[in-house]
Design an enzyme around this catalytic site. Structure first.
Site, PDB file in Angstrom:
ATOM      1  N   HIS A  39      -9.712   2.010  -0.105  1.00  0.00           N
ATOM      2  CA  HIS A  39      -9.699   0.897   0.851  1.00  0.00           C
ATOM      3  C   HIS A  39     -10.848   1.017   1.854  1.00  0.00           C
ATOM      4  O   HIS A  39     -10.664   0.773   3.046  1.00  0.00           O
ATOM      5  CB  HIS A  39      -8.358   0.861   1.577  1.00  0.00           C
ATOM      6  N   HIS A  47       0.797  -1.236   0.000  1.00  0.00           N
ATOM      7  CA  HIS A  47       0.000   0.000   0.000  1.00  0.00           C
ATOM      8  C   HIS A  47       0.828   1.284   0.000  1.00  0.00           C
ATOM      9  O   HIS A  47       0.472   2.270   0.645  1.00  0.00           O
ATOM     10  CB  HIS A  47      -0.966  -0.009   1.178  1.00  0.00           C
ATOM     11  N   GLU A  91     -11.462  -3.795  -3.265  1.00  0.00           N
ATOM     12  CA  GLU A  91     -10.414  -2.887  -3.701  1.00  0.00           C
ATOM     13  C   GLU A  91     -10.141  -3.110  -5.193  1.00  0.00           C
ATOM     14  O   GLU A  91      -9.453  -4.051  -5.576  1.00  0.00           O
ATOM     15  CB  GLU A  91      -9.143  -3.117  -2.896  1.00  0.00           C
TER      16      GLU A  91
END
Length: 344
Positions: free
Chosen positions: A175, A106, A309
């Site tokens: 997210h 991420h 996602e």
């Protein structure tokens, strides 16, 4: 007609002020923070007429500043995992910070979710912009990135765009953690899910794809027809879903496709997701353990929410057979994801 408003919501020491923007249509209300381009709330009525907030989050800014679970956040420069935090671009090797076991995830230790974005109103929503400098978290090139959130009736659209001064991997997503019964509900076991994917990506014991693209037929990952999440969780290995479902294959043209549908029969709420991205990571909040206190004092526990996602395939920069994840100078990165919330 969507009403757009904003108010100051707090300050992050050393970074600056954070605004909270509100998008209000006749059916849905959405709140967005300039910190991390975070979707703070998504409110919609159930069949009983009651308005509920459907995404996990915090009552106060400090919760988002300290959050390590990416609640509602814009994730980048590269969402999901990169094996060993290592990548090679045009013959040059880059080592990223390791922040997920042996891997990078991420965007790094301070990804896009920890930046304060610059926002301006647009028709029906807002556009948030951020500049990621060359070398940020180890990535090459200065990246000019934006996400535009617009609300039209029952549909929230996120449009991502970016340009880079050097060739760089990029994979942007949101997210948000959803619970269609309301963000304080205990679990998602009574939700039904379907995902429009013929194949998925098996992973190793550190959640890195092996390189195989496997048909879902005959596996617990066959979600092409609606299944009850609670029952399906008993069939998958490990603690729950945290898997990439393939919506398109390498070489397929850019197109917006149906990705997933989740229904909560008790409230009647239905979430439909479409995207131009080639994959969707279906995640069932496996690592939430009750230590996070969210809105209204809710304790967020394992399986208390799900994420859809929309993104490129994980570790694509290190897998030549996966869809291209590189953005080159002069090119434009552009993807669209739509979340539509209705009542059955």
């Amino acid at each position: 007609m969507t009403e757009v408003s904003k108010q100051q919501w707090g300050e992050v020491p050393g970074l600056g002020n954070v605004d909270r923007w509100t998008l209000q249509s006749s059916q849905v209300r959405v709140e967005v923070l300039t910190l991390g381009a975070i979707i703070r709330s998504v409110c919609s009525r159930g069949k009983d007429g009651r308005m509920e907030d459907l995404v996990l989050g915090f009552d106060h800014l400090e919760g988002y500043v300290l959050d390590r679970r990416y609640l509602g956040a814009m994730v980048g420069r590269v969402a999901n995992r990169i094996a060993g935090g290592r990548l090679v671009v045009e013959g040059t090797e880059y080592q990223l910070d390791i922040n997920n076991g042996p891997n990078a995830i991420h965007g790094g230790l301070r990804g896009f979710n920890k930046a304060i974005w610059v926002a301006e109103a647009v028709k029906g929503g807002l556009c948030l912009r951020h500049t990621s400098p060359d070398g940020d978290q180890g990535y090459p090139g200065e990246l000019q990135v934006s996400v535009t959130y617009t609300l039209q009736g029952e549909t929230l659209t996120a449009e991502y765009q970016a340009h880079s001064t050097k060739t760089t991997p990029i994979n942007l997503t949101n997210h948000s953690y959803f619970n269609l019964a309301g963000q304080g509900a205990a679990d998602i076991y009574d939700h039904e899910v379907s995902i429009s994917a013929q194949s998925y990506l098996p992973v190793d014991d550190t959640s890195i794809p092996t390189g195989e693209v496997r048909e879902v037929e005959g596996t617990p990952f066959d979600l092409r027809k609606p299944v009850l999440i609670g029952c399906q969780l008993n069939k998958v290995p490990g603690t729950g879903f945290d898997d990439n479902f393939c919506l398109a294959l390498p070489g397929d043209p850019w197109a917006e496709r149906h990705a997933a549908r989740v229904c909560h029969p008790v409230s009647g709420r239905v979430l439909e997701v479409s995207t131009s991205q080639p994959g969707v990571q279906f995640y069932t909040a496996n690592v939430l353990d009750g230590s996070l206190m969210g809105k209204g004092g809710a304790r967020y526990r394992k399986h208390s929410a799900f994420c859809l996602e929309t993104q490129n395939w994980p570790n694509a920069v290190n897998q030549a057979s996966f869809p291209d994840s590189l953005l080159r100078p002069g090119e434009e990165y552009r993807h669209i994801t739509r979340f539509t919330i209705t009542t059955a």
